[in-house]
Design a protein around this motif. Structure first.
Motif, PDB file in Angstrom:
ATOM      1  N   LEU A   1       0.984  -0.867   0.005  1.00 45.80           N
ATOM      2  CA  LEU A   1      -0.229   0.158  -0.103  1.00 45.80           C
ATOM      3  C   LEU A   1       0.878   1.096  -0.048  1.00 45.80           C
ATOM      4  CD1 LEU A   1      -2.998   0.550   0.156  1.00 45.80           C
ATOM      5  CD2 LEU A   1      -2.870   0.588   2.538  1.00 45.80           C
ATOM      6  N   MET A   2       1.857   1.242   0.719  1.00 45.32           N
ATOM      7  CA  MET A   2       2.932   2.388   0.947  1.00 45.32           C
ATOM      8  C   MET A   2       3.507   2.822  -0.478  1.00 45.32           C
ATOM      9  SD  MET A   2       4.246   4.189   3.326  1.00 45.32           S
ATOM     10  CE  MET A   2       5.406   5.552   3.057  1.00 45.32           C
ATOM     11  N   ILE A   3       4.113   1.648  -1.048  1.00 43.28           N
ATOM     12  CA  ILE A   3       4.674   1.797  -2.287  1.00 43.28           C
ATOM     13  C   ILE A   3       3.738   2.059  -3.440  1.00 43.28           C
ATOM     14  CG2 ILE A   3       6.033   0.863  -3.915  1.00 43.28           C
ATOM     15  CD1 ILE A   3       7.795   1.411  -2.090  1.00 43.28           C
ATOM     16  N   SER A   4       2.702   1.369  -3.786  1.00 40.59           N
ATOM     17  CA  SER A   4       1.959   1.389  -5.009  1.00 40.59           C
ATOM     18  C   SER A   4       1.198   2.254  -4.632  1.00 40.59           C
ATOM     19  CB  SER A   4       1.241   0.027  -5.080  1.00 40.59           C
ATOM     20  OG  SER A   4       2.003  -0.957  -4.633  1.00 40.59           O
ATOM     21  N   VAL A   5       0.658   2.772  -3.782  1.00 38.38           N
ATOM     22  CA  VAL A   5      -0.842   3.757  -3.461  1.00 38.38           C
ATOM     23  C   VAL A   5      -0.172   5.053  -2.902  1.00 38.38           C
ATOM     24  CG1 VAL A   5      -2.947   4.310  -2.569  1.00 38.38           C
ATOM     25  CG2 VAL A   5      -2.403   2.019  -3.327  1.00 38.38           C
ATOM     26  N   TYR A   6       0.356   4.980  -1.741  1.00 39.00           N
ATOM     27  CA  TYR A   6       0.650   6.351  -1.059  1.00 39.00           C
ATOM     28  C   TYR A   6       1.983   7.184  -1.554  1.00 39.00           C
ATOM     29  CZ  TYR A   6       2.132   9.509   2.649  1.00 39.00           C
ATOM     30  OH  TYR A   6       2.418  10.646   3.584  1.00 39.00           O
ATOM     31  N   CYS A   7       2.877   6.400  -2.031  1.00 36.56           N
ATOM     32  CA  CYS A   7       4.140   7.078  -2.808  1.00 36.56           C
ATOM     33  C   CYS A   7       3.476   7.435  -4.330  1.00 36.56           C
ATOM     34  CB  CYS A   7       5.219   6.161  -2.857  1.00 36.56           C
ATOM     35  SG  CYS A   7       5.904   5.813  -1.469  1.00 36.56           S
ATOM     36  N   ILE A   8       3.008   6.750  -4.804  1.00 31.20           N
ATOM     37  CA  ILE A   8       2.589   7.185  -6.456  1.00 31.20           C
ATOM     38  C   ILE A   8       1.565   8.292  -6.369  1.00 31.20           C
ATOM     39  CG2 ILE A   8       1.482   6.412  -8.350  1.00 31.20           C
ATOM     40  CD1 ILE A   8       2.859   3.923  -8.288  1.00 31.20           C
TER      41      ILE A   8
ATOM     42  N   PRO B   1       0.788  24.013 -12.237  1.00 36.92           N
ATOM     43  CA  PRO B   1       1.436  23.022 -11.734  1.00 36.92           C
ATOM     44  C   PRO B   1       1.658  21.505 -12.401  1.00 36.92           C
ATOM     45  CG  PRO B   1      -0.582  23.265 -10.402  1.00 36.92           C
ATOM     46  CD  PRO B   1      -0.429  24.358 -11.500  1.00 36.92           C
ATOM     47  N   ALA B   2       1.046  21.396 -13.431  1.00 33.64           N
ATOM     48  CA  ALA B   2       1.062  20.039 -14.079  1.00 33.64           C
ATOM     49  C   ALA B   2       2.498  19.836 -14.592  1.00 33.64           C
ATOM     50  CB  ALA B   2      -0.126  20.053 -15.251  1.00 33.64           C
ATOM     51  N   LYS B   3       3.031  21.210 -14.632  1.00 35.81           N
ATOM     52  CA  LYS B   3       4.443  20.993 -15.406  1.00 35.81           C
ATOM     53  C   LYS B   3       5.349  20.558 -14.534  1.00 35.81           C
ATOM     54  CE  LYS B   3       4.232  25.481 -16.398  1.00 35.81           C
ATOM     55  NZ  LYS B   3       4.383  26.781 -16.736  1.00 35.81           N
ATOM     56  N   LEU B   4       5.312  20.665 -13.152  1.00 41.59           N
ATOM     57  CA  LEU B   4       6.076  19.919 -12.086  1.00 41.59           C
ATOM     58  C   LEU B   4       5.976  18.696 -12.122  1.00 41.59           C
ATOM     59  CD1 LEU B   4       4.810  22.012  -8.875  1.00 41.59           C
ATOM     60  CD2 LEU B   4       7.306  21.925 -10.015  1.00 41.59           C
ATOM     61  N   LEU B   5       4.804  17.915 -12.516  1.00 41.23           N
ATOM     62  CA  LEU B   5       4.520  16.564 -12.506  1.00 41.23           C
ATOM     63  C   LEU B   5       5.205  15.990 -13.759  1.00 41.23           C
ATOM     64  CD1 LEU B   5       3.067  13.889 -11.950  1.00 41.23           C
ATOM     65  CD2 LEU B   5       1.020  14.601 -13.064  1.00 41.23           C
ATOM     66  N   PHE B   6       5.125  16.742 -15.021  1.00 40.26           N
ATOM     67  CA  PHE B   6       5.645  16.480 -16.128  1.00 40.26           C
ATOM     68  C   PHE B   6       7.435  16.403 -16.037  1.00 40.26           C
ATOM     69  CE2 PHE B   6       6.373  16.388 -20.633  1.00 40.26           C
ATOM     70  CZ  PHE B   6       5.281  16.227 -21.109  1.00 40.26           C
ATOM     71  N   TYR B   7       7.773  17.515 -15.158  1.00 40.16           N
ATOM     72  CA  TYR B   7       9.181  17.683 -15.005  1.00 40.16           C
ATOM     73  C   TYR B   7       9.823  16.318 -14.336  1.00 40.16           C
ATOM     74  CZ  TYR B   7      13.549  19.947 -13.469  1.00 40.16           C
ATOM     75  OH  TYR B   7      14.839  20.244 -13.085  1.00 40.16           O
ATOM     76  N   LEU B   8       8.942  15.857 -13.136  1.00 39.63           N
ATOM     77  CA  LEU B   8       9.424  14.600 -12.446  1.00 39.63           C
ATOM     78  C   LEU B   8       9.556  13.250 -13.168  1.00 39.63           C
ATOM     79  CD1 LEU B   8       9.621  13.145  -9.607  1.00 39.63           C
ATOM     80  CD2 LEU B   8       6.922  12.877  -9.733  1.00 39.63           C
TER      81      LEU B   8
ATOM     82  N   LEU C   1      16.914   9.517  -5.898  1.00 40.61           N
ATOM     83  CA  LEU C   1      15.797   8.871  -5.043  1.00 40.61           C
ATOM     84  C   LEU C   1      15.495   7.788  -6.037  1.00 40.61           C
ATOM     85  CD1 LEU C   1      13.958  11.690  -3.277  1.00 40.61           C
ATOM     86  CD2 LEU C   1      14.913   9.595  -2.282  1.00 40.61           C
ATOM     87  N   GLY C   2      15.272   8.266  -7.474  1.00 39.60           N
ATOM     88  CA  GLY C   2      15.032   7.255  -8.352  1.00 39.60           C
ATOM     89  C   GLY C   2      15.633   5.904  -8.305  1.00 39.60           C
ATOM     90  N   PHE C   3      17.105   6.118  -8.121  1.00 37.38           N
ATOM     91  CA  PHE C   3      17.923   4.965  -7.890  1.00 37.38           C
ATOM     92  C   PHE C   3      17.652   4.213  -7.026  1.00 37.38           C
ATOM     93  CE2 PHE C   3      22.003   3.280  -6.419  1.00 37.38           C
ATOM     94  CZ  PHE C   3      22.146   2.591  -7.295  1.00 37.38           C
ATOM     95  N   LEU C   4      17.273   4.814  -5.694  1.00 43.17           N
ATOM     96  CA  LEU C   4      17.264   3.891  -4.511  1.00 43.17           C
ATOM     97  C   LEU C   4      15.910   3.301  -4.558  1.00 43.17           C
ATOM     98  CD1 LEU C   4      18.538   6.624  -1.785  1.00 43.17           C
ATOM     99  CD2 LEU C   4      19.734   4.648  -2.732  1.00 43.17           C
ATOM    100  N   GLY C   5      14.878   4.104  -5.257  1.00 47.92           N
ATOM    101  CA  GLY C   5      13.659   3.199  -5.448  1.00 47.92           C
ATOM    102  C   GLY C   5      13.806   1.991  -6.401  1.00 47.92           C
TER     103      GLY C   5
ATOM    104  N   ILE D   1       9.672   6.371  -9.826  1.00 45.97           N
ATOM    105  CA  ILE D   1       8.719   7.456  -9.466  1.00 45.97           C
ATOM    106  C   ILE D   1       8.098   7.120  -7.872  1.00 45.97           C
ATOM    107  CG2 ILE D   1       6.508   8.333  -9.820  1.00 45.97           C
ATOM    108  CD1 ILE D   1       7.550   8.884 -12.342  1.00 45.97           C
ATOM    109  N   CYS D   2       8.060   5.794  -7.383  1.00 42.10           N
ATOM    110  CA  CYS D   2       7.650   5.712  -6.042  1.00 42.10           C
ATOM    111  C   CYS D   2       8.196   6.423  -5.150  1.00 42.10           C
ATOM    112  CB  CYS D   2       7.759   4.193  -5.740  1.00 42.10           C
ATOM    113  SG  CYS D   2       6.574   3.134  -6.781  1.00 42.10           S
ATOM    114  N   PHE D   3       9.798   6.363  -5.294  1.00 45.01           N
ATOM    115  CA  PHE D   3      10.583   6.970  -4.212  1.00 45.01           C
ATOM    116  C   PHE D   3      10.524   8.557  -4.442  1.00 45.01           C
ATOM    117  CE2 PHE D   3      13.103   3.907  -1.387  1.00 45.01           C
ATOM    118  CZ  PHE D   3      11.906   3.005  -1.639  1.00 45.01           C
ATOM    119  N   SER D   4      10.692   9.192  -5.604  1.00 44.06           N
ATOM    120  CA  SER D   4      11.085  10.315  -5.927  1.00 44.06           C
ATOM    121  C   SER D   4       9.640  11.226  -5.534  1.00 44.06           C
ATOM    122  CB  SER D   4      11.737  10.669  -7.258  1.00 44.06           C
ATOM    123  OG  SER D   4      11.010   9.712  -8.127  1.00 44.06           O
ATOM    124  N   ALA D   5       8.751  10.770  -5.965  1.00 40.76           N
ATOM    125  CA  ALA D   5       7.412  11.589  -5.993  1.00 40.76           C
ATOM    126  C   ALA D   5       7.289  12.327  -4.651  1.00 40.76           C
ATOM    127  CB  ALA D   5       6.247  10.820  -6.457  1.00 40.76           C
TER     128      ALA D   5
END
Lengths: 208, 311
Positions: free
Chosen positions: B156-163, B180-187, B258-262, B295-299
């Motif tokens: 739940l943490m990884i798939s739902v909360y983080c995403i 702010p959609a651009k922030l998401l795009f950037y990520l 963070l992406g790498f660690l994820g 994405i899970c870890f960086s978001a």
């Protein structure tokens, strides 16, 4: 129409992936499909992975003492799934026919069947010994082909005793069709049929 | 919904995708080196996935907040499904899992849709995490209890909360920053670029493995090359963000690390369960979690940094 929706729903919920041990044309020939039984959804799952033509002539064999009781279950099993209902304790019921005779009649009319030779849903993941019905079908129709299908993980989607499903991914492994050998004894055939199904168990089951 | 910067971003990504597809097609056609074949196939399937992502993404942005909430909600649902499928659960967990899939997950995304920050940021770690063991305990089976509970909580943490923190970026209100959609795009852009750069650099120059037991494909060369290139790109895309150029460099560095660690963490989970991909066991179905691991870890961290410093 109802069938189409049901098939779509089953595929969506179970996310089933189909694997052939050795691909063959499963679409139209009359066959007996048999499988391990762990959930009420077993038949629906097999039904949903069959090609349209085969699905139209495929009927499940279901226990009359369960699926024939109560209006909803009866409507679902007979009207929607077109099940052949057989009574597990037919001798105790007045006027109830021998299940094997019923099945032989269905085969005679050209339909395919889905049977669960264990007789009931197993709670642990071990395959029970087979009831002898499957042998009697083979004995009466030696030309008939039997196809083992192993269903993995479906008991987690809808376990025995639950009525709410969860969308866990499942898979179905379809084995090679086989026939009864000449002069094959009952116990030999039952053992061979059971082993042909066990062979399909993947090394790492999703049922961890 | 589409301001000038967003349109420019879309154009650039579209250009990159066309470029990547052409290169992929060319390599597939003219490469005679058999050893490279799996690498080319991998890149081509990644490109295909990006096309899908890009199209769905553009559609989600065009429909505003609700579109991305639904898109990421479905992604979470499917990712959770993959996670739970490969994780052992018992019959006694059945009702708990029903709650997790059909009640907790939708509530989390609904909270994001109505922009209730105070609740969505604690709903899963507090309420859901207390509810899950309690519900399983009610079923009366205590065998492997801690393990079972922890696994569901992790899923739940990884798939739902983080995403879910990815679409939550759209709820941020930043002064002098329109969309702010651009922030998401950037990520997503930085994470995906970092993934592919790491892959390419690793294939080309990879010698020294970082954690051979966990992920044999991750090498120091790939890591450094990938992170550096992604950070360079991230820095030059600063105009799409509320960050200064230097801040954009720092932010993309954090995102890529963070992406790498994820990726590494998810590899450990896969390794532990004895599978290679979340997708391979289930042909044609899996792989969402494989694509989302970074994405899970960086978001969530990116979300909180932006929220704290810029809104």
């Amino acid at each position: 129409m109802t069938a189409k929706i049901l098939v779509l729903l089953t595929r969506l919920i179970t996310g089933v992936s189909v694997h052939f041990v050795n691909r063959f044309d499963i679409s139209n020939k009359q066959r007996i499909f048999y499988s391990n039984h762990s959930s009420h959804l077993d038949f629906l799952l097999i039904w949903s992975i069959l090609p349209d033509e085969q699905r139209k002539l495929t009927r499940p064999v279901a226990a009359k003492d369960y699926w024939g009781v109560g209006k909803i279950k009866k409507f679902f099993s007979t009207k929607i799934l077109n099940a052949v209902l057989v009574h597990r304790k037919w001798r105790d019921v007045l006027g109830e026919r021998n299940p094997i005779e019923k099945l032989l009649d269905t085969i005679k009319s050209g339909d395919s069947l889905v049977i669960f030779p264990e007789g009931t849903r197993s709670l642990d993941f071990k395959l029970k010994n087979f009831k002898s019905g499957i042998y009697h079908l083979a004995e009466s129709y030696p030309e008939l082909e039997f196809v083992p299908i192993y269903i993995d993980n479906l008991s987690r989607v809808l376990p025995k005793g639950e009525f709410l499903f969860i969308p866990i991914l499942t898979r179905a492994v379809i084995g090679e069709p086989f026939r009864i050998h000449e002069n094959e004894t009952k116990s030999d055939f039952l053992t061979r049929a059971r082993n042909n199904l066990i062979k399909l168990y993947p090394k790492e089951s999703l049922n961890v | 919904m589409f301001d000038q910067d967003t349109i420019l971003l879309l154009k650039i990504v579209l250009g990159l995708l066309i470029f990547a597809s052409l290169i992929g097609l060319g390599l597939k056609k003219f490469s005679t080196n058999e050893k490279l074949e799996p690498v080319i196939d991998n890149l081509n399937s990644r490109t295909k996935a990006w096309w899908m992502m890009c199209i769905i993404f553009a559609l989600a942005l065009a429909t505003g907040g609700i579109g991305s909430v639904i898109l990421f909600g479905i992604t979470s649902f499917l990712a959770l499904r993959e996670f739970i499928t490969i994780t052992p659960s018992k019959k006694a967990d059945h009702k708990t899992l029903f709650w997790v899939f059909f009640i907790i997950t939708p509530i989390q995304y609904y909270l994001i849709y109505i922009d209730w920050y105070g609740l969505f940021s604690i709903f899963i770690p507090v309420y859901a995490f207390l509810y899950i063991p309690a519900r399983s305990a009610l079923s009366g089976d205590s065998e492997n209890f801690l393990e079972r509970t922890a696994k569901i909580q992790w899923g739940l943490m990884i798939s739902v909360y983080c995403i879910s923190h990815a679409p939550a970026l759209l709820t941020l209100k930043i002064p002098n920053y329109d969309n702010p959609a651009k922030l998401l795009f950037y990520l997503v852009l930085i994470v995906q670029l970092s993934d592919v750069f790491q892959y390419v650099f690793g294939k080309l120059f990879g010698r020294h493995k970082i954690a051979p037991k966990v992920s044999p494909n991750k090498t120091w060369e790939g890591f450094i090359g990938g992170v550096t290139s992604a950070v360079i790109v991230g820095t030059f895309f600063y105009w799409a963000t509320p960050f200064s150029m230097l801040e954009a460099a720092g932010m993309s560095l954090i995102i890529t690390l963070l992406g790498f660690l994820g990726g590494l963490t998810m590899s450990s989970i896969k390794r532990d369960q004895g599978i290679k991909d979340f997708g391979t066991m289930i042909e044609g179905h899996g792989g969402i979690l494989d694509r989302m691991d970074s994405i899970c870890f960086s978001a969530p961290i990116y979300f909180h940094l932006v929220r704290y410093f810029y809104s």
